[in-house]
Design a protein around this motif. Sequence first.
Motif, mmCIF file in Angstrom:
data_model
loop_
_atom_site.group_PDB
_atom_site.id
_atom_site.type_symbol
_atom_site.label_atom_id
_atom_site.label_comp_id
_atom_site.label_asym_id
_atom_site.label_seq_id
_atom_site.Cartn_x
_atom_site.Cartn_y
_atom_site.Cartn_z
ATOM 1 N N GLN A 1 -1.990 -1.224 -3.486
ATOM 2 C CA GLN A 1 -3.010 -0.189 -3.445
ATOM 3 C C GLN A 1 -2.326 1.172 -3.359
ATOM 4 O O GLN A 1 -1.549 1.424 -2.434
ATOM 5 C CB GLN A 1 -3.925 -0.390 -2.242
ATOM 6 C CG GLN A 1 -5.125 0.526 -2.245
ATOM 7 C CD GLN A 1 -6.158 0.127 -1.212
ATOM 8 O OE1 GLN A 1 -5.966 -0.835 -0.471
ATOM 9 N NE2 GLN A 1 -7.246 0.859 -1.145
ATOM 10 N N ALA B 1 0.852 -1.178 0.000
ATOM 11 C CA ALA B 1 0.000 0.000 0.000
ATOM 12 C C ALA B 1 0.891 1.232 0.000
ATOM 13 O O ALA B 1 1.946 1.250 0.631
ATOM 14 C CB ALA B 1 -0.924 -0.006 1.216
ATOM 15 N N ASN C 1 -9.321 -0.152 -10.905
ATOM 16 C CA ASN C 1 -10.064 0.822 -10.116
ATOM 17 C C ASN C 1 -11.116 0.079 -9.302
ATOM 18 O O ASN C 1 -11.580 -0.997 -9.684
ATOM 19 C CB ASN C 1 -10.708 1.866 -11.031
ATOM 20 C CG ASN C 1 -9.677 2.765 -11.648
ATOM 21 O OD1 ASN C 1 -9.157 2.479 -12.722
ATOM 22 N ND2 ASN C 1 -9.348 3.839 -10.967
ATOM 23 N N SER C 2 -11.495 0.674 -8.203
ATOM 24 C CA SER C 2 -12.416 0.022 -7.279
ATOM 25 C C SER C 2 -13.690 -0.430 -7.985
ATOM 26 O O SER C 2 -14.333 0.360 -8.676
ATOM 27 C CB SER C 2 -12.762 0.986 -6.139
ATOM 28 O OG SER C 2 -13.647 0.374 -5.231
ATOM 29 N N SER D 1 0.629 5.643 -0.102
ATOM 30 C CA SER D 1 -0.168 6.857 -0.073
ATOM 31 C C SER D 1 0.768 8.026 -0.359
ATOM 32 O O SER D 1 1.776 8.201 0.330
ATOM 33 C CB SER D 1 -0.822 7.022 1.301
ATOM 34 O OG SER D 1 -1.643 8.152 1.321
ATOM 35 N N ILE E 1 -3.337 11.585 -2.921
ATOM 36 C CA ILE E 1 -4.099 12.594 -2.176
ATOM 37 C C ILE E 1 -4.034 13.926 -2.921
ATOM 38 O O ILE E 1 -2.944 14.429 -3.200
ATOM 39 C CB ILE E 1 -3.524 12.749 -0.758
ATOM 40 C CG1 ILE E 1 -3.558 11.398 -0.043
ATOM 41 C CG2 ILE E 1 -4.305 13.796 0.020
ATOM 42 C CD1 ILE E 1 -2.736 11.377 1.217
ATOM 43 N N SER F 1 -5.559 0.036 -7.592
ATOM 44 C CA SER F 1 -4.660 -1.069 -7.260
ATOM 45 C C SER F 1 -3.880 -1.442 -8.503
ATOM 46 O O SER F 1 -4.440 -1.463 -9.609
ATOM 47 C CB SER F 1 -5.450 -2.277 -6.749
ATOM 48 O OG SER F 1 -6.032 -2.004 -5.494
ATOM 49 N N GLU G 1 -0.484 14.288 -4.555
ATOM 50 C CA GLU G 1 -0.576 14.547 -5.998
ATOM 51 C C GLU G 1 0.683 15.283 -6.464
ATOM 52 O O GLU G 1 1.171 16.201 -5.796
ATOM 53 C CB GLU G 1 -1.815 15.388 -6.280
ATOM 54 C CG GLU G 1 -2.278 15.352 -7.711
ATOM 55 C CD GLU G 1 -3.680 15.927 -7.865
ATOM 56 O OE1 GLU G 1 -4.031 16.843 -7.099
ATOM 57 O OE2 GLU G 1 -4.418 15.450 -8.742
ATOM 58 N N VAL H 1 -2.891 5.279 -3.218
ATOM 59 C CA VAL H 1 -3.825 6.374 -2.973
ATOM 60 C C VAL H 1 -3.084 7.673 -3.226
ATOM 61 O O VAL H 1 -2.037 7.930 -2.616
ATOM 62 C CB VAL H 1 -4.370 6.343 -1.536
ATOM 63 C CG1 VAL H 1 -5.246 7.564 -1.281
ATOM 64 C CG2 VAL H 1 -5.145 5.062 -1.292
ATOM 65 N N THR I 1 -5.287 6.884 -8.408
ATOM 66 C CA THR I 1 -5.679 6.070 -7.259
ATOM 67 C C THR I 1 -6.320 4.777 -7.745
ATOM 68 O O THR I 1 -7.333 4.798 -8.444
ATOM 69 C CB THR I 1 -6.669 6.835 -6.356
ATOM 70 O OG1 THR I 1 -5.996 7.944 -5.782
ATOM 71 C CG2 THR I 1 -7.212 5.943 -5.255
ATOM 72 N N ALA J 1 -4.769 12.402 -8.858
ATOM 73 C CA ALA J 1 -5.798 11.743 -8.045
ATOM 74 C C ALA J 1 -6.422 10.576 -8.799
ATOM 75 O O ALA J 1 -6.771 9.544 -8.213
ATOM 76 C CB ALA J 1 -6.870 12.757 -7.638
#
Lengths: 110, 113
Positions: free
Chosen positions: A105, A10, A38-39, A12, A109, A86, A15, A107, A84, A81
């Motif tokens: 994953q 993971a 994407n989710s 994070s 921000i 997986s 941007e 992310v 974002t 953004a």
Amino acid sequence: SQQGEEDPQALSIQEGENATMNCSYKTSINNLQWYRQNSGRGLVHLILIRSNEREKHSGRLRVTLDTSKKSSSLLITASRAADTASYFCATDYGNNRLAFGKGNQVVVIP
Amino acid sequence: DAGVIQSPRHEVTEMGQEVTLRCKPISGHDYLFWYRQTMMRGLELLIYFNNNVPIDDSGMPEDRFSAKMPNASFSTLKIQPSEPRDSAVYFCASSSSLTDTQYFGPGTRLTVL
């Protein structure tokens, strides 16, 4: 069976920063591919690097392959953004069959 | 091209019921793959076909699972009887022997109560 394994699991980031993911595998491959998910959606192919290639670029993506270390890295530059998701590496060891890792994953921000 | 088409997108059923998932690959592709994705096990290859012939079904968890590909444009994955541990997202993907890229469908989210 052979399977790519991504590291880190993971990530994070802010941007505009770069995101780097690594993948390792165990046996000889024909090629290594990276996919994004994407989710709630299916996987989408991003880039493929063959066993005789060392580096490949596609837009903001850069993939490297080190067959001596059996590893690959995916770099996303100037992240957005919308990046974002997986990210999965997949190793092709013949017959168009892929072995997928568990995914990273990422992310981003805003 | 419409891409790989899967139906249904969501399926909720009760334990013991038969479930049939459907897939239409991209026209001209000669490989078709069925995957299962869960948080615990990640993305697992269940079975794949080449020119409508099953090549490797070693990933099929047990005899309750079966897959067919009666023609180049249609495949089914059947679970009978279904169990709660079968709950997962099932993906179908297709590819061409001319390229090495797989194209995934949107998946079927299966929930077995």
